[in-house]
Write an enzyme that holds these catalytic residues in place. Structure first.
Site, PDB file in Angstrom:
ATOM      1  N   ASP B  55       0.815  -1.218   0.000  1.00 36.78           N
ATOM      2  CA  ASP B  55       0.000   0.000   0.000  1.00 36.78           C
ATOM      3  C   ASP B  55       0.857   1.280   0.000  1.00 36.78           C
ATOM      4  O   ASP B  55       1.868   1.362   0.698  1.00 36.78           O
ATOM      5  CB  ASP B  55      -0.890   0.030   1.245  1.00 36.78           C
ATOM      6  CG  ASP B  55      -1.941  -1.072   1.245  1.00 36.78           C
ATOM      7  OD1 ASP B  55      -1.733  -2.099   0.582  1.00 36.78           O
ATOM      8  OD2 ASP B  55      -2.978  -0.899   1.917  1.00 36.78           O
ATOM      9  N   HIS B  57      -1.079   4.629  -0.458  1.00 39.09           N
ATOM     10  CA  HIS B  57      -2.064   5.520   0.166  1.00 39.09           C
ATOM     11  C   HIS B  57      -1.721   7.000   0.095  1.00 39.09           C
ATOM     12  O   HIS B  57      -1.803   7.727   1.090  1.00 39.09           O
ATOM     13  CB  HIS B  57      -2.323   5.112   1.630  1.00 39.09           C
ATOM     14  CG  HIS B  57      -3.254   3.939   1.739  1.00 39.09           C
ATOM     15  ND1 HIS B  57      -4.514   3.935   1.195  1.00 39.09           N
ATOM     16  CD2 HIS B  57      -3.094   2.722   2.303  1.00 39.09           C
ATOM     17  CE1 HIS B  57      -5.091   2.773   1.431  1.00 39.09           C
ATOM     18  NE2 HIS B  57      -4.251   2.018   2.085  1.00 39.09           N
ATOM     19  N   ASP B  83      -3.904  -0.034  -3.716  1.00 44.29           N
ATOM     20  CA  ASP B  83      -4.084   0.987  -2.685  1.00 44.29           C
ATOM     21  C   ASP B  83      -3.090   2.137  -2.856  1.00 44.29           C
ATOM     22  O   ASP B  83      -2.324   2.474  -1.942  1.00 44.29           O
ATOM     23  CB  ASP B  83      -4.042   0.394  -1.269  1.00 44.29           C
ATOM     24  CG  ASP B  83      -5.379  -0.220  -0.873  1.00 44.29           C
ATOM     25  OD1 ASP B  83      -6.232  -0.413  -1.766  1.00 44.29           O
ATOM     26  OD2 ASP B  83      -5.586  -0.500   0.321  1.00 44.29           O
ATOM     27  N   ASN B 115      -8.366  -2.554  -2.958  1.00 43.46           N
ATOM     28  CA  ASN B 115      -9.763  -2.269  -2.662  1.00 43.46           C
ATOM     29  C   ASN B 115     -10.053  -0.768  -2.628  1.00 43.46           C
ATOM     30  O   ASN B 115     -11.203  -0.359  -2.740  1.00 43.46           O
ATOM     31  CB  ASN B 115     -10.191  -2.926  -1.339  1.00 43.46           C
ATOM     32  CG  ASN B 115      -9.438  -2.376  -0.152  1.00 43.46           C
ATOM     33  OD1 ASN B 115      -8.212  -2.403  -0.129  1.00 43.46           O
ATOM     34  ND2 ASN B 115     -10.148  -1.859   0.823  1.00 43.46           N
ATOM     35  N   HIS B 116      -9.017   0.061  -2.505  1.00 41.37           N
ATOM     36  CA  HIS B 116      -9.254   1.510  -2.546  1.00 41.37           C
ATOM     37  C   HIS B 116      -9.371   2.052  -3.968  1.00 41.37           C
ATOM     38  O   HIS B 116      -9.759   3.202  -4.145  1.00 41.37           O
ATOM     39  CB  HIS B 116      -8.159   2.251  -1.779  1.00 41.37           C
ATOM     40  CG  HIS B 116      -8.430   2.289  -0.307  1.00 41.37           C
ATOM     41  ND1 HIS B 116      -9.058   3.346   0.316  1.00 41.37           N
ATOM     42  CD2 HIS B 116      -8.212   1.379   0.653  1.00 41.37           C
ATOM     43  CE1 HIS B 116      -9.187   3.092   1.604  1.00 41.37           C
ATOM     44  NE2 HIS B 116      -8.675   1.901   1.840  1.00 41.37           N
ATOM     45  N   HIS B 255      -3.878  -8.142  -3.956  1.00 47.39           N
ATOM     46  CA  HIS B 255      -3.960  -7.123  -2.908  1.00 47.39           C
ATOM     47  C   HIS B 255      -4.408  -7.680  -1.557  1.00 47.39           C
ATOM     48  O   HIS B 255      -3.800  -7.425  -0.529  1.00 47.39           O
ATOM     49  CB  HIS B 255      -4.893  -5.988  -3.326  1.00 47.39           C
ATOM     50  CG  HIS B 255      -5.006  -4.925  -2.270  1.00 47.39           C
ATOM     51  ND1 HIS B 255      -3.976  -4.054  -2.014  1.00 47.39           N
ATOM     52  CD2 HIS B 255      -5.985  -4.639  -1.385  1.00 47.39           C
ATOM     53  CE1 HIS B 255      -4.334  -3.263  -1.007  1.00 47.39           C
ATOM     54  NE2 HIS B 255      -5.542  -3.595  -0.610  1.00 47.39           N
ATOM     55  N   HIS B 329      -2.590  -4.846   1.903  1.00 41.26           N
ATOM     56  CA  HIS B 329      -3.918  -4.677   2.503  1.00 41.26           C
ATOM     57  C   HIS B 329      -3.946  -4.473   4.013  1.00 41.26           C
ATOM     58  O   HIS B 329      -4.864  -3.864   4.529  1.00 41.26           O
ATOM     59  CB  HIS B 329      -4.787  -5.885   2.133  1.00 41.26           C
ATOM     60  CG  HIS B 329      -6.269  -5.683   2.377  1.00 41.26           C
ATOM     61  ND1 HIS B 329      -6.926  -4.558   1.970  1.00 41.26           N
ATOM     62  CD2 HIS B 329      -7.206  -6.466   2.972  1.00 41.26           C
ATOM     63  CE1 HIS B 329      -8.213  -4.672   2.300  1.00 41.26           C
ATOM     64  NE2 HIS B 329      -8.403  -5.802   2.912  1.00 41.26           N
TER      65      HIS B 329
END
Lengths: 270, 441
Positions: B55, B57, B83, B115-116, B255, B329
């Protein structure tokens, strides 16, 4: 065997000074801020608590008000707060799309039905702090004198500390944090649990500790607020962006999330 | 205008400086990226060497730190496990830079979906707000979401070496005792200065040699019935199936994790991925599920989502000739976490997550088989049969349906973890966050 990590790692991040404190009239106020726990301490905590701790667990952090001379103190820390979370699953919430998900799942995987380690994964706590020493708190009708706190007296000490936070697997947010401000004659500590489960529920649970230094009077107020997500969403005015912003900010939500429980108690430390 | 050649390089330079590119360029970039991604399968084939990242982010400055530690594109071959956006302050710059690099060097960077990377999640967790704030409209967010729908769901890394050529870097101050340099190096952990903090030789501790013995020897099997275990015809085994070779199995990158609907990699290939991430089904599970210390499959206490245990991972890996699943994740404080006898690893690449967790991040480097002359893994009998009794790549073993104890798992790849901390505060162009006193009530 699980990990083969290259330990130990120094995760100390610049800007994280562990302890800050101030003493006024015999009351010592301390805030400790450290990084989230590493794998080892998290495993210890998991065992002691009996539940999986939140994703971000600031297990070394604390906010404490003590009166060393009298051996009295009240402290806010993550472990004790989490120890008050329901560990049975009796008050377990479900994410908004759970029903739909379960329906589809049951068609395909009847054999997978065991819920792994059920507990209140929203980490809702009614934590009012950990106290030790005497005197202990007694119920009172006397409220915290808000008008004295609304005065713009110079703030001699201010800090905020995070105790835990979890993103509820991207279904919202649960967080417990403390704020402290110390003025010349009095101080206020606010420990706030804020939880938004998207499409389901809001919870705001505040514990306020007020200290009047001269008299040694300590008043503790606990206020629990709760409201359904849809009710709040419909009540909040403004554009969709405004609504999203408001739903992230407990201070702006007060008007829409009513009080469901309240208690007051008091102790005089002299 | 078109965004190709030198325009693309200009856009990359601008984004590297953390300055957004104009809306019309974003539109062009997203169009180009979609054209490219639509050609990729749901499971992208990637040749080692490759550096696997978790990730990000929106922590742009930490992404720059990642490139500093891991090497720049295109010098290093990267695989990002999703992500890219939400939570951090620079989702836009981070994602657009990665996308520009993808368009500019399509064979040197692989992006898979987290999932983002979803309309619904980004409206709640920051990316939508950031786009509106930086462009005054939601157009750029829409262009990006259209790209999200085309991102692959997984990647399969093949050709990874089973042992590392030890880094010739200096040892870190607090480094632990190092195994013999001639040993077969399975794991190495380096800090951001390239100093060796930790080195682990295969079979060098009792736990590992125990499990090797179990794998290598031939204990009485409760059920001798040969079951089909080779998953012949899956991409995992491919043409190398049945031939003896020195490399371990492939590495599946995804992910979140596994799905009870997916028992072979081919089933991932058959999904229709070009859509918003659904709330249930195989595609949802791949992006959302988590490993847990349980047996079999379990339901998350949240009322949606699966958890899977070590036996599930081992059986999946065995059936698909996979030696390791790499996933992201979940925040892990040390940057990476191996579970279930090293059959799955969580890689987390956002240091000081949300600018307040104080965690370190990691990236995982897999070397190229054959490139590390002299360190190729050969089965040898020196260790009392540990590793001696099993031929890598041979799938005609037996297994029982309910036990994974006797599964022959391909030997894991040599894994080099580079651990790094957050970029210095002053490189962010903003002051260190200090709480501002306020008259809260």
């Amino acid at each position: 065997m699980t990990t083969l990590n290259g330990q130990p790692l120094n995760t100390h991040v610049p800007g994280h000074d562990a302890d800050t404190s101030i003493t006024r009239d015999g009351f010592k106020v301390t805030v400790r801020k450290l990084p989230i726990l590493k794998a080892g301490p998290v495993e210890d905590m998991t065992q002691k608590l009996g539940i999986t701790p939140p994703e971000m667990i600031f297990g070394d952090n604390l906010a404490r008000i003590e009166h060393p001379q009298n051996g009295w103190n009240i402290e806010f820390n993550a472990f004790d707060a989490l120890d008050r979370v329901d560990k049975t699953g009796a008050s377990m919430l479900k994410v908004s799309y759970s029903k739909e998900w379960q329906k589809n799942r049951q068609k395909q995987f009847e054999e997978i039905k065991e819920v792994v380690k059920p507990f209140d994964w929203s980490y809702s706590t009614d934590y009012k702090g950990t106290t030790s020493g005497t005197p202990s708190f007694e119920p009172t009708e006397k409220p915290i004198p808000i008008q004295l706190l609304m005065r713009r007296d110079p703030i001699l000490f201010y800090d905020e500390v995070m105790l835990y936070e979890d993103e509820l697997a991207d279904n919202g947010i649960a967080m417990l944090s403390c704020k402290i401000r110390v003025m010349a004659q009095r101080m206020l500590l606010l420990s706030r649990f804020f939880m938004r489960l998207d499409g389901v529920l809001f919870r705001i649970r505040d514990t306020r500790v007020y200290v009047e230094f001269e008299t040694g009077e300590v008043i503790r107020e606990y206020t629990a607020r709760e409201e359904k997500y849809d009710t709040v969403r419909k009540a909040v005015p403004g554009s969709p962006e405004d609504v999203l912003a408001i739903m992230r900010d407990p201070n702006q939500l007060f008007a829409y999330v009513p009080i469901v429980e309240k208690s007051l108690d008091r102790a005089v430390i002299k | 205008m078109s965004i190709g050649g030198s325009d693309l390089d200009k856009a990359i330079a601008q984004l590297r400086a953390c300055r957004p590119i104009p809306e019309n360029q974003v539109r062009e970039l997203c169009y180009k990226a979609r054209e490219l991604l639509i050609e990729e399968g749901n499971v992208v084939g990637v040749d080692a060497p490759v550096t696997i990242c978790g990730d990000i982010h929106g922590q742009f400055h930490d992404l720059m730190e990642l490139f500093r530690v891991g090497g720049d594109v295109p010098d290093t071959n990267y695989l990002f496990m999703g992500d890219f956006v939400d939570r951090g302050f620079y989702s836009l710059e981070s994602f657009l830079l990665l996308l520009c690099l993808k368009v500019r060097y399509p064979d040197r960077i692989t992006l898979i979906r987290g999932n983002h990377e979803s309309r619904q999640i980004t409206t709640v967790y920051g990316f939508y707000d950031e786009c509106v704030r930086k462009y005054g409209s939601a157009n750029v967010w829409r262009y990006c979401c259209d790209v999200f729908d085309f991102l692959a769901l997984g990647a399969l890394v093949t050709g990874a070496a089973t042992s590392l050529s030890p880094t010739e870097g200096p040892l870190a101050e607090n480094a632990e005792a190092m195994p013999d340099i001639d040993a077969d190096i399975e794991i190495e952990t380096l800090n951001s200065a390239g100093e060796v903090m930790f080195r682990y030789a295969r079979n060098s501790d009792s736990q590992t040699s125990e499990s090797s013995q179990t794998l290598g020897s031939s204990p009485a099997r409760p059920d001798p019935t040969p079951t089909r275990v080779g998953a012949a015809g899956t991409g995992a085994s491919g043409s190398s199936n049945g031939t003896s070779r020195n490399e371990g199995g492939a590495v599946l990158c995804v992910h979140g994790g596994l799905s009870p609907l997916i028992d072979t990699i081919d089933k991932i290939r058959l999904l229709d991925r070009k859509q918003e991430v659904p709330h249930e089904g195989a595609m949802c599970d791949l992006l959302w599920s988590d490993p847990d210390d349980i047996d079999g499959w379990g339901l998350s206490p949240r009322g949606a989502g699966f958890l899977f245990g070590g036996d599930i991972v081992k059986r999946f890996n065995h059936n698909n000739d996979i030696s390791l699943i790499a996933r992201a994740h979940q925040l892990v404080m040390e940057g990476f976490k191996e579970m279930f006898d090293n059959t799955i690893v969580t890689v987390w690449s956002a240091p000081n997550y949300c600018y307040r967790c104080g965690n370190v991040a990691a990236i995982l480097e897999l070397g190229e088989d054959g490139s590390n002359a002299g360190f190729q893994r050969r089965s040898n009998g020196d260790r009392g049969g540990g590793g001696g009794g099993w031929v890598l790549g041979s799938n005609d073993g037996t297994s029982t349906r309910n036990s994974t104890d006797n599964l022959r798992l391909p030997e894991g790849p040599g894994r080099r973890y580079r651990v790094f901390e957050a970029a210095p505060q002053d490189s962010r162009g903003m002051p260190a966050k200090k709480p501002v006193a306020d008259y809260f009530l």
